[in-house]
Write an enzyme that holds these catalytic residues in place. Structure first.
Site, PDB file in Angstrom:
ATOM      1  N   PHE A   1       0.848  -1.052  -0.073  1.00  0.00           N
ATOM      2  CA  PHE A   1      -0.009   0.041  -0.171  1.00  0.00           C
ATOM      3  C   PHE A   1       0.870   1.324   0.006  1.00  0.00           C
ATOM      4  CE2 PHE A   1      -2.488  -3.125   1.895  1.00  0.00           C
ATOM      5  CZ  PHE A   1      -3.699  -3.032   1.493  1.00  0.00           C
ATOM      6  N   ASP A   2       0.277   2.177  -0.647  1.00  0.00           N
ATOM      7  CA  ASP A   2       0.908   3.709  -0.677  1.00  0.00           C
ATOM      8  C   ASP A   2       0.189   4.095   0.638  1.00  0.00           C
ATOM      9  OD1 ASP A   2       1.982   6.316  -1.181  1.00  0.00           O
ATOM     10  OD2 ASP A   2      -0.014   6.875  -1.853  1.00  0.00           O
ATOM     11  N   LYS A   3       0.754   5.314   1.307  1.00  0.00           N
ATOM     12  CA  LYS A   3      -0.079   5.700   2.656  1.00  0.00           C
ATOM     13  C   LYS A   3      -1.135   6.685   2.144  1.00  0.00           C
ATOM     14  CE  LYS A   3       1.927   8.686   5.390  1.00  0.00           C
ATOM     15  NZ  LYS A   3       0.835   9.773   5.613  1.00  0.00           N
TER      16      LYS A   3
ATOM     17  N   VAL B   1      -1.353  -0.948  -4.038  1.00  0.00           N
ATOM     18  CA  VAL B   1      -2.378  -0.168  -4.155  1.00  0.00           C
ATOM     19  C   VAL B   1      -1.921   1.207  -4.012  1.00  0.00           C
ATOM     20  CG1 VAL B   1      -4.634   0.310  -3.294  1.00  0.00           C
ATOM     21  CG2 VAL B   1      -3.524  -2.118  -2.882  1.00  0.00           C
TER      22      VAL B   1
END
Length: 587
Positions: A279-281, A478
């Protein structure tokens, strides 16, 4: 004349033409060739009715497949219907009067002002210039309830204006609108074959020689040409060929209903085999907007602190300054226009408000201005930073009067989604972000991600994904921003978040989620798992029916007529089972 000839002429001849054309033009041996051979063999032995029945039932099977595909394309059809026939353009004249003109959506230009009345579909992507309303944007985001919108909020093509009359300023042309991109992505998904489908296509090429060989062997052993012809009839791999495409199209159709765009069958299948999700944040696990989280006044009231900071930051163009000013206005704090204002890059702002010098910034600014920061305040600042928050220290007349902290809020269902992914077969979740270590660790720990990599450039994210893939893992990335595009493209499956997010991220991703509901990632995983089960079940049923029918044909228990019925029963079962996937509740 035997009425069966009508079926042969109407249904059989077109099929034979397709088979011959494929062989002549590209030497492609398809199932149509086997069906043609079976029909000719039936006619040769005088079983005209069987030949007509094979042709007729194949036509019925094709019709059922078309109906299933049409049903699963309902999402595209509905999207196309959402485009209004006309848009109401507002033209302002020099004398102050205005005129309404109805124009085609294709002729709407960027910066046009459009008026949308209650109950009407919005004809273009834009920003509300006047009015407030609630918008049903379920077609874009899958949200079940209308979303309140005010001046400055974005609206999207095809969504429905539920209540008030609004004027919008167009920000995207019709061809570049979010709705047109949705339609384009859904259509693109249907043109891409899935890995399983390609395997089945390869298998089909072996069916013709295998079927002919078994039929010839059967004839030489039994001396019964009827049995040999029946083998040809039941051997046709129609059900097998239908197993994957109908399931894929049905799944893509269901995903579209829930605001998820899957570009290809390959992406859908691969998602079912994924065991790592990265995941990106910002904008993915969090909302991507800074909000005031802590207000800590020192020797003054909270309102006095907010008034001082809001006034000092009024002219600031920095996101932190804007967030604080927005917060003061929302909470109806009276702020003043500063008499003097200067911004010091990387440190903060210095303003003069009602003859008072106000400093808003970090420790560097305070030290530069000769302001001492007590030890207890330093400890407080450190504690807030460990929570991933941005800190604004405020001083007035050379004395610190308070601290305001801002944070990017975590999406409410992020933690639940991570837990459910683990239950869906995901063995590892990873956080890949360009943010600092403290902020990344705070968010990662909050949502339940243990492996955290921070301060990453786009190329660093790509390297991290490649390292995971080199360990034999299949990874899903994502993200939502331009900086995520290389990682989305590198990953086994890329999922773009946001209401169309970044255009570049959408183009790079294999799957797009129309909105900010992160729980849909887990839905995609479950949908993929269900699709793979459906495909495998369909292939198993198709092969079992074929094998049983071949054995019965060799033993003489089936004739060409009953063989055709048994064979096409498999095709019908496969198509109907795939159709059920469109409306299946993915639990």
């Amino acid at each position: 004349m035997d009425p069966a000839w009508i079926s042969i002429l109407i249904s059989g001849f077109p099929l034979a033409w397709i088979a011959i054309e494929r062989v002549v033009k590209s030497f492609y041996i398809s199932s149509a060739l086997l069906i043609t051979i079976a029909m000719i063999a039936c006619i040769f032995i005088g079983e005209v009715f069987a030949a007509g029945e094979v042709a007729f039932i194949m036509a019925i099977g094709g019709w059922l497949e078309d109906k299933t595909v049409d049903r699963t394309k309902k999402g595209i059809t509905q999207l196309l219907k959402l485009v209004p026939a006309k848009g109401r353009k507002i033209i302002y004249h020099s004398d102050g009067t205005l005129k309404e003109e109805f124009i085609d959506p294709e002729n709407i230009q960027i910066d046009d002002i459009l008026r949308v009345l209650p109950g009407e579909n919005i004809p273009a992507d834009g920003i509300i210039e006047f009015g407030q309303t609630s918008i049903d944007q379920s077609v874009m985001t899958g949200e079940s309830l209308p979303v309140d919108k005010i001046k400055g909020d974005k609206v999207y093509t095809g969504t429905i204006n539920c209540f008030g009359s609004i004027d919008i300023k167009v920000t995207k042309s019709f061809s570049d609108s979010s709705l047109q991109k949705m339609i384009s992505l859904v259509k693109q998904a249907e043109d891409n074959k899935a890995p399983m489908q390609r395997v089945v296509d390869k298998w089909s090429a072996w069916f013709v020689p295998t079927a002919c060989a078994i039929a010839i062997i059967t004839y030489f052993i039994t001396k019964d040409i009827t049995r040999a012809v029946t083998v040809l009839v039941v051997f046709c791999p129609c059900a097998l060929a239908l197993s994957t495409p109908t399931s894929i199209v049905a799944a893509i159709g269901q995903a579209t209903k829930f605001g998820v765009l899957i570009k290809s069958g390959e992406a859908l299948e691969s998602m079912g085999q994924i065991n790592v999700v990265a995941f990106d944040k910002t904008g993915t696990l969090t909302h991507g907007n800074l909000v005031v989280s802590d207000i800590i006044p020192i020797n003054i009231s909270e309102n006095e602190l907010l008034k001082s900071v809001g006034s000092a930051e009024t002219r600031s163009e920095h996101p932190i300054g804007k967030a604080i000013v927005s917060f003061t206005k929302t909470n109806k704090i009276d702020i003043c226009e500063p008499e003097e204002f200067s911004m010091i890059v990387g440190k903060g702002v210095v303003s003069k408000v009602q003859n008072n010098k106000i400093l808003c910034g970090n420790e560097k600014l305070m030290i530069e201005e000769g302001i001492n920061i007590p030890e207890d305040i330093n400890s407080l600042i450190l504690s807030l930073r460990e929570q991933g928050k941005a800190i604004i220290i405020t001083a007035k007349q050379n004395c610190i009067i308070g601290i305001i902290a801002l944070s990017d809020t975590i999406k409410e269902n992020a933690n639940t989604m991570i837990n459910k992914l683990s239950q869906s077969g995901i063995s590892q979740t990873v956080l890949l972000t360009g943010d600092n270590k403290k902020s990344a660790e705070y968010i990662g720990n909050k949502v339940g991600i243990k492996e955290i990599k921070s301060s990453l450039l786009p190329e660093d994210k790509v390297s991290a994904i490649i390292n995971i893939q080199n360990k034999g893992q299949l990874i899903c990335m994502v993200g939502d921003g331009v900086n995520d595009a290389p990682a989305l493209k590198t990953a086994t499956v890329g999922i773009a978040m946001g209401t169309m997010g970044s255009d570049i991220a959408i183009e790079a991703a294999d799957i797009a989620i129309m909105g900010d509901d992160i729980s849909k990632i887990e839905y995609i995983k479950r949908l993929s798992n269900s699709t793979l089960k459906t495909i495998k079940f369909n292939i198993t049923i198709a092969m079992l029916i074929n094998i049983i029918a071949i054995i019965l044909s060799v033993l003489g228990l089936l004739n060409p007529v009953t063989g055709a019925l048994v064979h096409n029963l498999g095709s019908v079962l496969v198509v109907l089972n795939a159709a059920l996937l469109y409306d299946r509740k993915i639990a």
